[in-house]
Write an enzyme that holds these catalytic residues in place. Structure first.
Site, PDB file in Angstrom:
ATOM      1  CB  ALA A   1      -0.917  -0.046   1.113  1.00 36.44           C
TER       2      ALA A   1
ATOM      3  N   GLY B   1       5.508   8.357   1.329  1.00 40.31           N
ATOM      4  CA  GLY B   1       6.680   8.015   2.300  1.00 40.31           C
ATOM      5  C   GLY B   1       7.530   6.973   1.842  1.00 40.31           C
ATOM      6  CG  HIS B   2       5.902   3.119   1.602  1.00 43.80           C
ATOM      7  ND1 HIS B   2       4.578   3.289   1.498  1.00 43.80           N
ATOM      8  CD2 HIS B   2       6.242   2.384   2.619  1.00 43.80           C
ATOM      9  CE1 HIS B   2       4.191   2.658   2.617  1.00 43.80           C
ATOM     10  NE2 HIS B   2       4.965   2.243   3.322  1.00 43.80           N
TER      11      HIS B   2
ATOM     12  CD  GLN C   1       8.921  -1.011  11.783  1.00 38.27           C
ATOM     13  OE1 GLN C   1       8.051  -1.651  12.192  1.00 38.27           O
ATOM     14  NE2 GLN C   1       9.273  -0.593  10.902  1.00 38.27           N
TER      15      GLN C   1
HETATM   16  N1  LIG Z   1       5.329   9.111   6.202  1.00 34.38           N
HETATM   17  C1  LIG Z   1       6.285   8.359   6.057  1.00 34.38           C
HETATM   18  N2  LIG Z   1       7.715   9.151   6.088  1.00 34.38           N
HETATM   19  C2  LIG Z   1       8.615   8.235   6.227  1.00 34.38           C
HETATM   20  N3  LIG Z   1       8.521   6.818   6.087  1.00 34.38           N
HETATM   21  C3  LIG Z   1       7.470   6.077   6.352  1.00 34.38           C
HETATM   22  C4  LIG Z   1       6.339   6.957   6.222  1.00 34.38           C
HETATM   23  N4  LIG Z   1       5.541   6.073   6.447  1.00 34.38           N
HETATM   24  C5  LIG Z   1       5.924   4.748   6.328  1.00 34.38           C
HETATM   25  N5  LIG Z   1       7.252   4.865   6.453  1.00 34.38           N
HETATM   26  C6  LIG Z   1       8.452   3.705   6.406  1.00 34.38           C
HETATM   27  O1  LIG Z   1       8.015   2.986   5.585  1.00 34.38           O
HETATM   28  C7  LIG Z   1       8.539   1.414   5.822  1.00 34.38           C
HETATM   29  C8  LIG Z   1       7.127   0.631   5.588  1.00 34.38           C
HETATM   30  O2  LIG Z   1       6.261   0.990   6.425  1.00 34.38           O
HETATM   31  P1  LIG Z   1       4.775   0.383   6.497  1.00 34.38           P
HETATM   32  O3  LIG Z   1       4.515  -0.317   5.144  1.00 34.38           O
HETATM   33  O4  LIG Z   1       4.387  -0.262   7.289  1.00 34.38           O
HETATM   34  O5  LIG Z   1       3.991   1.664   5.896  1.00 34.38           O
HETATM   35  P2  LIG Z   1       3.177   2.686   6.860  1.00 34.38           P
HETATM   36  O6  LIG Z   1       2.573   3.713   6.098  1.00 34.38           O
HETATM   37  O7  LIG Z   1       3.810   2.822   8.206  1.00 34.38           O
HETATM   38  O8  LIG Z   1       2.012   1.664   7.442  1.00 34.38           O
HETATM   39  P3  LIG Z   1       0.949   1.692   8.521  1.00 34.38           P
HETATM   40  O9  LIG Z   1      -0.238   2.606   8.134  1.00 34.38           O
HETATM   41  O10 LIG Z   1       0.560   0.119   8.527  1.00 34.38           O
HETATM   42  O11 LIG Z   1       1.973   2.089   9.612  1.00 34.38           O
HETATM   43  C9  LIG Z   1       8.644   1.665   7.353  1.00 34.38           C
HETATM   44  O12 LIG Z   1      10.211   1.873   7.577  1.00 34.38           O
HETATM   45  C10 LIG Z   1       8.099   3.065   7.649  1.00 34.38           C
HETATM   46  O13 LIG Z   1       8.755   3.825   8.848  1.00 34.38           O
HETATM   47  C1  LIG Z   2       9.519  -3.319   8.777  1.00 40.69           C
HETATM   48  C2  LIG Z   2       8.221  -4.019   8.490  1.00 40.69           C
HETATM   49  C3  LIG Z   2       8.158  -3.843   6.818  1.00 40.69           C
HETATM   50  C4  LIG Z   2       8.316  -5.288   8.973  1.00 40.69           C
HETATM   51  O1  LIG Z   2       7.237  -6.001   8.664  1.00 40.69           O
HETATM   52  C5  LIG Z   2       7.043  -3.289   9.022  1.00 40.69           C
HETATM   53  O2  LIG Z   2       6.901  -3.167  10.314  1.00 40.69           O
HETATM   54  C6  LIG Z   2       6.790  -1.734   8.296  1.00 40.69           C
HETATM   55  O3  LIG Z   2       6.331  -1.609   7.189  1.00 40.69           O
HETATM   56  O4  LIG Z   2       7.169  -0.768   9.001  1.00 40.69           O
HETATM   57  N1  BAL Z   3       4.472   0.438  10.098  1.00 44.26           N
HETATM   58  C1  BAL Z   3       4.567  -0.238  11.298  1.00 44.26           C
HETATM   59  C2  BAL Z   3       3.829  -1.748  11.081  1.00 44.26           C
HETATM   60  C3  BAL Z   3       2.583  -2.033  11.771  1.00 44.26           C
HETATM   61  O1  BAL Z   3       2.079  -1.044  12.214  1.00 44.26           O
HETATM   62  O2  BAL Z   3       2.420  -3.315  11.936  1.00 44.26           O
END
Ligand SMILES: Nc1ncnc2c1ncn2[C@@H]1O[C@H](COP(=O)(O)OP(=O)(O)OP(=O)(O)O)[C@@H](O)[C@H]1O
Ligand SMILES: CC(C)(CO)[C@@H](O)C(=O)[O-]
Ligand code: BAL
Length: 336
Positions: free
Chosen positions: A29, A33-34, A154
């Site tokens: 998803a 940010g990703h 994390q």
């Molecule tokens: N807004 C953001 N800015 C920078 N890095 C981000 C951001 N959102 C997520 N990440 C980073 O992207 C990586 C993957 O995170 P993940 O796929 O869980 O996305 P997420 O948006 O944090 O999802 P969730 O809503 O499940 O917390 C992690 O290292 C997370 O810290």
């Molecule tokens: C690091 C990670 C991919 C492990 O499932 C998750 O916690 C996330 O997306 O932040």
């Molecule tokens: N971005 C962190 C993953 C989780 O909430 O499980």
């Protein structure tokens, strides 16, 4: 170029490595940010290196009653975002591929840091995160792996695991990417209705209020240090200057309340207001913590100096969100 989609460990291992490998782990998803993590990985890997993005919704890190089943799975769109951000390969294994024998019996234990804040609200969460991160690091064998500061606890735990268990991989943290109005980008934002999103803005607004309070305090601290020098100069100049400097010193002393408690209070005010909105914000925690171990510094004496993280977690409707900001206490004054 469309990134190569790899579904199995065998496909991943068969891939011929090209130079320095940078890995970005995600649960899919993908959002901006990703994409920022992937672009940073591209830079770190260099033109001769390669960027591998992993997409895996890890059942081990979800507690009972959490959103494992409804977590968005959008692989086609993810491939497009990964491509635009410069990924060479996307490793998107099935659950059976990562856990062929079912749930692993041997796991990584996150230790005490994994039991605080997020760990207290989501028991076992960080053991599940670190176990899959360790597995994905072994599978992808990167030179460098990147994680977002948005998941600060994390990130700190991954750094700790890599250090404590000698993984020999460079870990890079990437600052949080936000919407224009401040909301931290998160895959879970897509669960929010328009009114819920308005309420959810209180998370970042509270952090910004805390940050503003912190900035005002730091400026006062710096001023308070400056005043004796001003006083000495004024004394040399004239009696009038001297009395002005004394008045200044008094004003600064009066105006410098604070420390960690005041920063927390400023943030809490915003969250309290949001608790009265419709739909309401339900606060899980607001804490000022030491980023090295996530112990709380909120209750320590007002003279705290050093690095801190102001962290918040809250629920809006059925969606649980987290956010944080790094703050440095005392260096502005110390530098003068
Ligand atoms: N807004 C953001 N800015 C920078 N890095 C981000 C951001 N959102 C997520 N990440 C980073 O992207 C990586 C993957 O995170 P993940 O796929 O869980 O996305 P997420 O948006 O944090 O999802 P969730 O809503 O499940 O917390 C992690 O290292 C997370 O810290
Ligand atoms: C690091 C990670 C991919 C492990 O499932 C998750 O916690 C996330 O997306 O932040
Ligand atoms: N971005 C962190 C993953 C989780 O909430 O499980």
């Amino acid at each position: 170029m469309t990134p190569t989609l790899l579904r199995t460990a065998a496909e991943l291992h068969a891939r011929v490595r090209a130079g320095r490998r940078a890995v970005v782990m995600t649960m899919g998803a993908l959002h901006e940010g990703h994409a920022t993590l992937i672009r940073t990985a591209r830079r770190l890997a260099g033109p001769d290196g390669e960027v591998v993005v992993t997409v895996f919704v890890n059942p081990l890190q979800f507690g009972r009653g959490e959103d494992l089943d409804r977590y968005p799975r959008t692989l086609d769109a993810d491939l497009k975002i990964a491509e635009e951000a410069g990924a060479d390969a996307v490793f998107a294994p099935a659950v059976d591929e990562v856990y062929p024998g079912g749930e692993p019996q041997v796991r990584i234990s996150a230790g005490p840091m994994g039991e605080r804040l997020e760990g207290a609200s989501r028991p076992g969460h960080f053991d599940g995160v670190l176990t899959v991160v360790a597995k994905l690091l072994h599978l992808t064998r990167p030179d460098v792996a990147l994680y977002g500061q948005k998941d600060a606890q994390q990130l700190a735990l991954i750094r700790r695991m890599v250090r404590d268990l000698n993984f020999g991989i460079e870990i890079v943290g990437v600052p949080t990417v936000r919407e224009d109005d401040g909301l931290a980008l998160s895959s879970r934002n897509r669960y929010l209705s328009a009114p819920e999103r308005r309420t959810a803005l209180a998370l970042s607004a509270a952090l910004f209020a805390g940050r503003d309070r912190h900035a005002a305090q730091e400026a006062l601290r710096a001023r308070a240090r400056e005043v004796p020098a001003t006083h000495a100069r004024a004394e040399a100049l004239s009696a009038l200057g001297e009395s002005r400097a004394a008045a200044d010193a008094h004003a600064v002393a009066q105006a410098a309340p604070g420390g960690a408690g005041a920063v927390l209070a400023a943030a809490r005010l915003v969250l309290d207001e949001a608790a009265r909105l419709d739909p309401p914000l339900e606060l899980d925690y607001l804490a000022l913590v030491d980023p090295s171990d996530f112990t709380e510094i909120g209750d320590r004496e007002d003279g705290f100096t050093g690095e801190a993280v102001l962290a918040v977690a809250a629920r809006v409707g059925t969606t649980r969100l987290i956010d944080n900001l790094p703050l440095t206490f005392g260096t502005l004054g110390a530098a003068l």
